[in-house]
Design a protein around this motif. Sequence first.
Motif, PDB file in Angstrom:
ATOM      1  N   UNK A   1      37.295  -9.623  67.039  1.00 34.95           N
ATOM      2  CA  UNK A   1      37.475  -8.619  68.358  1.00 34.95           C
ATOM      3  C   UNK A   1      36.484  -7.956  68.700  1.00 34.95           C
ATOM      4  N   UNK A   2      36.006  -7.793  69.986  1.00 36.23           N
ATOM      5  CA  UNK A   2      34.777  -7.116  70.222  1.00 36.23           C
ATOM      6  C   UNK A   2      34.862  -6.302  71.202  1.00 36.23           C
ATOM      7  N   UNK A   3      34.458  -5.045  71.175  1.00 34.84           N
ATOM      8  CA  UNK A   3      34.459  -4.029  72.120  1.00 34.84           C
ATOM      9  C   UNK A   3      33.114  -3.987  72.975  1.00 34.84           C
ATOM     10  N   UNK A   4      33.554  -4.120  74.649  1.00 39.02           N
ATOM     11  CA  UNK A   4      32.331  -4.547  75.213  1.00 39.02           C
ATOM     12  C   UNK A   4      31.681  -3.403  75.618  1.00 39.02           C
ATOM     13  N   UNK A   5      31.985  -2.349  74.901  1.00 35.94           N
ATOM     14  CA  UNK A   5      31.535  -0.877  75.519  1.00 35.94           C
ATOM     15  C   UNK A   5      30.089  -0.600  75.357  1.00 35.94           C
ATOM     16  N   UNK A   6      29.354  -1.321  76.208  1.00 40.30           N
ATOM     17  CA  UNK A   6      27.936  -1.545  76.103  1.00 40.30           C
ATOM     18  C   UNK A   6      27.262  -0.225  76.687  1.00 40.30           C
ATOM     19  N   UNK A   7      26.367   0.550  75.965  1.00 36.89           N
ATOM     20  CA  UNK A   7      25.721   1.782  76.595  1.00 36.89           C
ATOM     21  C   UNK A   7      24.919   1.146  77.853  1.00 36.89           C
ATOM     22  N   UNK A   8      24.775   2.235  78.720  1.00 38.17           N
ATOM     23  CA  UNK A   8      24.326   1.951  80.039  1.00 38.17           C
ATOM     24  C   UNK A   8      22.711   1.486  80.094  1.00 38.17           C
ATOM     25  N   UNK A   9      21.882   1.949  78.805  1.00 39.31           N
ATOM     26  CA  UNK A   9      20.469   1.372  78.875  1.00 39.31           C
ATOM     27  C   UNK A   9      20.414   0.193  78.718  1.00 39.31           C
ATOM     28  N   UNK A  10      21.306  -0.531  78.264  1.00 35.36           N
ATOM     29  CA  UNK A  10      21.301  -1.965  77.736  1.00 35.36           C
ATOM     30  C   UNK A  10      21.663  -3.237  79.074  1.00 35.36           C
ATOM     31  N   UNK A  11      20.864  -4.066  79.064  1.00 32.61           N
ATOM     32  CA  UNK A  11      21.300  -4.994  80.296  1.00 32.61           C
ATOM     33  C   UNK A  11      22.284  -5.985  79.735  1.00 32.61           C
ATOM     34  N   UNK A  12      23.467  -5.587  80.047  1.00 27.81           N
ATOM     35  CA  UNK A  12      24.813  -6.629  79.350  1.00 27.81           C
ATOM     36  C   UNK A  12      24.831  -7.686  80.297  1.00 27.81           C
ATOM     37  N   UNK A  13      23.801  -8.079  81.149  1.00 26.07           N
ATOM     38  CA  UNK A  13      24.160  -9.423  81.704  1.00 26.07           C
ATOM     39  C   UNK A  13      23.325 -10.388  80.880  1.00 26.07           C
ATOM     40  N   UNK A  14      22.450 -10.058  80.137  1.00 25.37           N
ATOM     41  CA  UNK A  14      21.662 -11.124  79.476  1.00 25.37           C
ATOM     42  C   UNK A  14      21.952 -11.113  77.877  1.00 25.37           C
ATOM     43  N   UNK A  15      23.014 -11.959  77.546  1.00 30.44           N
ATOM     44  CA  UNK A  15      23.029 -12.191  75.956  1.00 30.44           C
ATOM     45  C   UNK A  15      21.969 -12.767  75.407  1.00 30.44           C
ATOM     46  N   UNK A  16      21.447 -12.117  73.999  1.00 31.98           N
ATOM     47  CA  UNK A  16      20.365 -13.017  73.571  1.00 31.98           C
ATOM     48  C   UNK A  16      21.026 -13.596  72.241  1.00 31.98           C
ATOM     49  N   UNK A  17      22.091 -13.051  71.835  1.00 37.71           N
ATOM     50  CA  UNK A  17      22.774 -13.641  70.518  1.00 37.71           C
ATOM     51  C   UNK A  17      24.225 -13.947  70.906  1.00 37.71           C
ATOM     52  N   UNK A  18      24.757 -14.929  70.648  1.00 32.25           N
ATOM     53  CA  UNK A  18      26.162 -15.164  71.171  1.00 32.25           C
ATOM     54  C   UNK A  18      26.902 -16.041  70.098  1.00 32.25           C
ATOM     55  N   UNK A  19      27.551 -15.425  69.172  1.00 34.31           N
ATOM     56  CA  UNK A  19      28.273 -16.150  67.879  1.00 34.31           C
ATOM     57  C   UNK A  19      29.936 -16.385  68.565  1.00 34.31           C
ATOM     58  N   UNK A  20      30.437 -17.427  68.259  1.00 34.70           N
ATOM     59  CA  UNK A  20      31.955 -17.689  68.646  1.00 34.70           C
ATOM     60  C   UNK A  20      32.526 -18.426  67.332  1.00 34.70           C
ATOM     61  N   UNK A  21      33.452 -17.700  66.869  1.00 36.66           N
ATOM     62  CA  UNK A  21      34.291 -18.283  65.925  1.00 36.66           C
ATOM     63  C   UNK A  21      33.678 -19.091  64.874  1.00 36.66           C
ATOM     64  N   UNK A  22      32.752 -18.071  64.199  1.00 32.55           N
ATOM     65  CA  UNK A  22      31.934 -18.669  63.406  1.00 32.55           C
ATOM     66  C   UNK A  22      32.483 -18.903  61.609  1.00 32.55           C
ATOM     67  N   UNK A  23      32.335 -20.031  61.172  1.00 28.99           N
ATOM     68  CA  UNK A  23      32.943 -20.030  59.868  1.00 28.99           C
ATOM     69  C   UNK A  23      31.995 -20.466  58.778  1.00 28.99           C
TER      70      UNK A  23
END
Lengths: 264, 259
Positions: free
Chosen positions: B1-23
């Motif tokens: 679960x991830x809340x995408x409530x990104x603060x306005x100062x952050x550039x939410x179009x450029x993900x630098x780390x993306x982790x999906x379903x990690x075990x």
Amino acid sequence: MINTTTKKHLISKTLDEFFLSVNNAFRFVIQYFKQVLIPPFHFSEIINQCFEIGLRALPLITLTGFIVGVVFTKQSRPPLEDFGATSWLPSLIGIAVVKAMGPLVTALICAGKVGSGIGAELGSMKVTEQIDAMEVSAINPFKYLVVTRVTAAIITIPILSFYCIVVGLIGSFINIHAEEATSFIAFYKNAFSTLNFLDLFTSVIKSVVFGFTIGIVGTYKGFNASQGTRGVGKAANEAVVMAMFLIFMEEMLIVQVSNWMRSM
Amino acid sequence: MENQDIPPKIDSTVPVIDIRDLYKSFDDLEVLKGVDLTVYKGENVVVLGRSGSGKSVLIKILVGLLKPDKGDVRVLGQKVDMLEEKELNALRLRIGFSFQSSALYDSMNIRQNLEFPLKMNRKNISRKEINRAVEEVLNAVGLEDKVDQMPAELSGGQRKRIGIARTLILKPEIMLYDEPTAGLDPITSFEINNLINQMQLKYNTSSIIITHDLTCAKETGDRVGMFVEGKFTKVGKFEDVFDTNDEHVKGFYNYNFIQ
């Protein structure tokens, strides 16, 4: 009381661990031979490690080499006197010190002094995450820490063996000179009269093999240390015990091979 | 679960780390159980959780110190577990990792500690450039006068700062902080928190900050992720994460010193 199933489980677990550790050690050795040939070679670190190893072991080798020379001469004299063969003493000492004592004494001292030092140093670096820190800085810790130390041991231990032989022969000469006023030239000629190229070559090869063993065992134990400070002590201890055991085995094997070559 | 409530100062179009379903498991112990997380450019994300919950394992996977069992881990667009050694090392140069124990090299003084990653990775760098880089990072962490001391002569807080300085010398785009305030007094912790924020502003780094210190989380995190039993229960603003009836999260909050 341990029941049969538990016993079987323990035996199989111990065997598993043993074969796994043999496999890991083998891979570690292979990795050394792969990495030693690939640049960068870290020459300055190799030279630095040569000085570290040399300086660590030099005082003890000087003392032990001298004592071995003196004691071996003193103990060999009475039986040779019984046969009226004291003139053979320098030759006997030459064979003993050059062929066996020099490389073996040096290797055993270095296993204790250098092997444990390498095991403890790398073990401490491992448990305090210094090795991980190198890795995340894009520095190959195997190349920087293992290859340099093993190579330095291969270079330095034959030099220390040669030094130990020289000191041992000086100790022996002083003892003989005190009893019989033999000149150094005469002693030197006699000491080397029965030695041939194969003897000297075997002595050098032995030292190189012992150097490799001390370096690789020390680095392997240190590199694989775990369980905090207890693991560091264990790594240092195991580095000494394992290196000494392997040195004796190698000594036996090399003597057998050189005797076989001599008889050819 | 991830809340995408990104603060306005952050550039939410450029993900630098993306982790999906990690075990990730160690023998029979399952440590990570389906972790999802995205960190955006210039953002500080705090991972909060109890000791032994697998937080450090998560960031060790990001730099390739550990391999994941399953899942997709992308750092700066690259799939970390699929990289060759050369590619992985090139990626590592863009990531700074500040260890919990600082991991300073005991046998080197502070100058040598800082110079080491530079000398090893930039073969043609001049002495002048090295000196300038050392001066700059020491200035950034406020420890210019410690340059000739040995790590053993420094306090815990100073060691942490030098550890951060050593990672900054390679000018990373991402910083990973493993328990930056663990074992430090409140004043030193406050200084470290400020330092983390300064690094974000000065170098525009994106960071993951692993901690169990709520003050550190509140002061440094643009977003906070509560890590419970191998995955995130919620990721969002500090206040939102703790506005919950989840007993693990409430318990963690209630046991901490800021209530």
